[in-house]
Design an enzyme around this catalytic site. Sequence first.
Site, mmCIF file in Angstrom:
data_model
loop_
_atom_site.group_PDB
_atom_site.id
_atom_site.type_symbol
_atom_site.label_atom_id
_atom_site.label_comp_id
_atom_site.label_asym_id
_atom_site.label_seq_id
_atom_site.Cartn_x
_atom_site.Cartn_y
_atom_site.Cartn_z
ATOM 1 N N SER A 1 1.273 18.120 53.119
ATOM 2 C CA SER A 1 0.306 18.909 53.883
ATOM 3 C C SER A 1 -1.035 18.201 53.802
ATOM 4 O O SER A 1 -1.471 17.785 52.724
ATOM 5 C CB SER A 1 0.215 20.318 53.294
ATOM 6 O OG SER A 1 -0.537 21.144 54.159
ATOM 7 N N GLU A 2 -1.717 18.078 54.955
ATOM 8 C CA GLU A 2 -2.905 17.206 55.050
ATOM 9 C C GLU A 2 -4.042 17.653 54.138
ATOM 10 O O GLU A 2 -4.939 16.874 53.844
ATOM 11 C CB GLU A 2 -3.394 17.154 56.497
ATOM 12 C CG GLU A 2 -3.962 18.496 56.985
ATOM 13 C CD GLU A 2 -4.218 18.529 58.491
ATOM 14 O OE1 GLU A 2 -3.634 17.729 59.219
ATOM 15 O OE2 GLU A 2 -5.015 19.386 58.909
#
Lengths: 223, 231
Positions: free
Chosen positions: A52-53
Site C-alpha cells: 500500500s502506497e
Amino acid sequence: MAAEHKPRLTRELVAMRVAQELAPGSTVNLGVGMPTLVAAFAPPDANILLQSENGILGYGGFSEEAYDQDLVNAGGQPITLNPGASFFDSAASFAMIRGGHIDTAVLGGLQVSERGDLANWSVPERGGGSIGGAMDLAVGARRLIVAMEHTTKDGRPRILRECTYPLTARGCVDLIVTDLAVVEVGPEGLMLREVAPGWAPGEVVTLTDAPLTVPRGVPEMEL
Amino acid sequence: MTATIYDTPDEALDGVSDGARVMVGGFVSASSPTNLIFALKRRGTRNLTVMATNIGFGDRLDELCEDRQIAKAIASFAVRASSARASRFEEQYRTGEVELELVPQGTLAERIRAGGAGIGGFLTRTGVGTQVAEGKDVLSWQGEEWLLERPLRADVAILKAHRADRLGNLCYRMAGRNFNAVMATAADLVVVEVEEIVETGELAPNEIHTPAVYVDRIVRCDPVEVRWDGR
C-alpha cells in the site's frame, strides 16, 4: 437482444478475473476502486505480498475489528496485517514503486489507448481529479493491469485510438480487464484474449474504438 | 540540540507567521497532526502555503479553509474527480480563491526527501508526457525521457508521532511514518505532536524512526479521531 443490453460482469467478477493474473509470491499494489476488490480473490496459498502506497507491505484483508486510524490502506479502508508485514515512510514506499520492486500494479481506468497510454485521474468535463500515486505506479510497476468498464455509462468506448482525457502515463498498460473482455497490449497493438461469458468477439469489437486483433477461437473467461 | 517541550499545541506554533510555507504530515487519518492543525486554526495564521499528501479527504486540514487561511496547496490528493462531495478547499479551488499545485505522490515524497537531504533535484519518469511535465525540463538519458524535479522545503513542518523522548527522538505507530518521517527532514522548524513523552534513553536506538537531530519542538496531545470520507 442488442449487445449493449446484455449482462456484463459485475465489479466483483472483474476483480476475480484480475486475481487470476497475480503470480504466486509476487508483490502487488492495488489501486482504489475496482482494483481494491482484487484482494478478496487472491488465493490465500499464493503468498501474494500486497503493498500500500502509504507505507505498508504485507497487508491482508479488510479489518472487521474496531477502526484503527493508523492502520488504513491507500484508500482509507481499515486493514489487517499478515505475518511478516512491514511499515515504512512515503519516500521509501515510492522508491519501492518507482524502483521497479512492484511486480504488478492494478489500477482503475477511464481510457486506454491502442498503445497502452492510460488516462485514469481526471474527467475534464467534470473538472478536477487527483493524481495520487497513479502516475508513479503506472511507470514504476513491472506489469500494469487496468481494471475498468469497457464503455462509459452512456455506451461510449473507453478503449480508444487516442486518449482524450489527461494522461496518467504513456505506453504503460500491459493488460486490460473489463466487464466484457481481456485485452492484451502488445507492440503490434491490442489483442482480444478473452470475452465475458455470453459475449461474441464481434460484439466486443463493436464497443471498442481502437483496432482490436481477434485471433481464432477467443475463449470465454473462466470465472 | 535538545528538543523543546511545549505545554500546548498553540504555544508550540509560536513564531509561525502569516505567509509561512507549512508541511503537514500524515496520510489522511494515519498519524495526522490534527491538534497542531487546530492550533494553526485558532491562531488564525493566514496566507499559508501548505504541503500535504491530501487536503479535503476527511482530514481536518480542510478546516483551515473555513477562514480562508490557505493561499496555496501543494498536494497529491486535493480535488475529487466528482464534485458530489466537494471539500471547502475544493470549493475555493473551483472559484479560484486558492492555488493548487497537484503533484504525483511519489514525486511529492521525493521532492521533500531531496529538500531534506541537500539534493538539488532528481530525474524521474513519473509525469513524462502528462500535464505534470508542463514547464519542466525533460532530459534524455539511456534512451528514455526523464523529468527534472526540484526539491521542496518549508518554513515549518507540523507532524504527529506516537512517542518521543525528551531529546526529540521519534517513534511512529502502525502506518504513521508516511509523510511525517520525510517532512521531519525538510523544514526550518519541526513541530511534533506525540501521544507520549518518555525519558531520554527509554526508546531503543534501533526503534527510533526519526532521530532527534531533526526535531525542534514537541507537544503531548491526545490524538484526534479522523475518518476518511472516501475519494
